[in-house]
Design a protein around this motif. Structure first.
Motif, short mmCIF file in Angstrom:
data_model
loop_
_atom_site.label_atom_id
_atom_site.label_comp_id
_atom_site.label_asym_id
_atom_site.label_seq_id
_atom_site.Cartn_x
_atom_site.Cartn_y
_atom_site.Cartn_z
N GLN A 83 0.83 -1.21 0.00
CA GLN A 83 0.00 0.00 0.00
C GLN A 83 0.86 1.26 0.00
O GLN A 83 0.57 2.22 -0.72
N LEU A 84 1.94 1.26 0.78
CA LEU A 84 2.84 2.42 0.78
C LEU A 84 3.50 2.58 -0.58
O LEU A 84 3.63 3.69 -1.09
N LEU B 133 -11.48 6.63 -13.14
CA LEU B 133 -11.52 7.41 -11.90
C LEU B 133 -10.41 8.46 -11.98
O LEU B 133 -9.23 8.12 -12.09
N ASP B 134 -10.81 9.71 -11.94
CA ASP B 134 -9.86 10.82 -12.13
C ASP B 134 -9.01 11.03 -10.88
O ASP B 134 -9.56 11.22 -9.79
N PRO B 135 -7.67 10.99 -11.01
CA PRO B 135 -6.82 11.15 -9.83
C PRO B 135 -6.55 12.61 -9.45
O PRO B 135 -5.94 12.89 -8.41
N GLU C 258 -2.25 8.33 -1.70
CA GLU C 258 -2.95 7.51 -0.72
C GLU C 258 -4.46 7.67 -0.86
O GLU C 258 -5.22 6.69 -0.80
N GLY C 259 -4.89 8.91 -1.10
CA GLY C 259 -6.32 9.17 -1.28
C GLY C 259 -6.88 8.47 -2.50
O GLY C 259 -7.97 7.88 -2.46
N TYR C 260 -6.14 8.49 -3.60
CA TYR C 260 -6.60 7.83 -4.83
C TYR C 260 -6.67 6.32 -4.63
O TYR C 260 -7.60 5.66 -5.10
N VAL D 4 -8.25 -2.28 0.12
CA VAL D 4 -7.11 -1.42 -0.25
C VAL D 4 -5.88 -2.25 -0.62
O VAL D 4 -5.16 -1.92 -1.57
N GLU D 5 -5.65 -3.33 0.11
CA GLU D 5 -4.48 -4.18 -0.18
C GLU D 5 -4.61 -4.78 -1.59
O GLU D 5 -3.64 -4.78 -2.36
N ARG D 6 -5.78 -5.30 -1.90
CA ARG D 6 -5.99 -5.87 -3.23
C ARG D 6 -5.80 -4.80 -4.32
O ARG D 6 -5.23 -5.05 -5.38
#
Length: 298
Positions: free
Chosen positions: A212-213, A244-246, A252-254, A267-269
């Motif tokens: 994730q990091l 999905l617009d970044p 992290e938010g995206y 989130v991990e997947r």
């Protein structure tokens, strides 16, 4: 650039035993050779250069091979060629999987052999084939390059370092012999920015890291590069792929927004999928480094 400096300092952790073993093996290989073919990844051509490499190589000749040029845009490749030229270097770009650029690498290695034999001749010694080894970080395409040079699959390609047997020389021509075992550069880096990029590209070998990091750092890097050099990246790569617009998000938010949008909040997947999509080229030809970042370096 300190793009990833806000991430934890221990994002990437290595296993000291593997590093010590790899360094010992590399030094043994380097003792035996005249020419080093250093392979780097076209997406991160600075981060795939180890700061200690020159010290390990000493006064041996080096041919710089930048592999996976198919994973960056032609204009990005040209910008890097110009940058390397300013550093006094000639990069040889390859796509080792398909054999593109490999004959030029062979020619460069053989040219180094001509110089070697001129020196031998001046000392009253007989000429001999130049001995070369292919070295680089794990997974940058060393085995694929060796296979292409040899013209047949004699090296076991594997997505992990160390899958080689006892050292064996293969005569390529009257001028060149190649060690069939790739030299794996030991990978303990103080530079966490470089380490994170290696993790994103899966060039890191035996190390552990937080997906994730690393995925969030990847998204921040894309956002930064789109701001400073949009012409070197595909347009709206993330939006094209994920709808999905970044723009309004941090990395992290995206990542979290994408998890909600596509992966039921997992989130991990999402992080794993994002990294896999990048590594397989599904996001397009995105570099993680561009020359303007390093204009004041080296």
């Amino acid at each position: 650039m300190g793009i990833t400096q806000n991430y934890k300092l221990n994002t990437i952790q290595w296993y000291p035993g593997h590093i010590a073993k790899a360094e010992k093996q590399l030094k043994e290989q380097l003792k035996l050779v005249d020419v080093v073919l250093e392979v780097r990844d076209a997406r991160i051509p600075v981060s795939t250069h180890h700061p200690q490499l020159q010290e390990w190589i000493g006064n041996k000749s080096r041919v710089l091979v930048i592999n996976r040029f198919d994973m960056i845009l032609p204009q990005t490749k040209q910008a890097w060629i110009n940058w390397f030229k300013r550093q006094g270097e000639v990069p040889y770009y390859t796509n080792a999987q398909h054999g593109q650029g490999v004959p030029a690498v062979l020619k460069a290695a053989q040219a180094e052999g001509v110089q070697l034999n001129e020196r031998r001749k001046s000392r009253g010694m007989l000429p001999r084939p130049v001995r070369a080894v292919v070295i680089g970080f794990p997974n940058v395409g060393k085995s694929a390059l060796i296979n292409r040079i040899l013209g047949k699959r004699v090296v076991e390609s594997a997505a992990r370092p160390g899958v080689t047997r006892s050292l064996r020389w293969v005569r390529i021509s009257d001028e060149l012999e190649l060690l069939d075992a790739p030299g794996v550069i030991p990978l303990k880096l103080q530079n966490q920015d470089a380490a994170v990029k290696l993790a994103i590209c899966d060039d890191i070998g035996d190390a552990s890291y937080d997906n994730q990091l690393v995925a969030a750092a990847f998204l921040d890097i894309i956002s930064y590069l789109e701001a400073v050099a949009p012409e070197l990246l595909p347009k709206q790569a993330l939006n094209e792929r994920y709808k999905l617009d970044p723009t309004e998000h941090t990395g992290e938010g995206y990542l979290h927004a994408l998890a909600e949008h596509r992966y039921k909040g997992d989130v991990e997947r999402t992080a794993r999928q994002l990294l896999t999509d990048y590594r397989k080229g599904f996001l397009g030809q995105i570099p993680l480094e561009i020359p303007t970042q390093f204009s004041g370096d080296e």
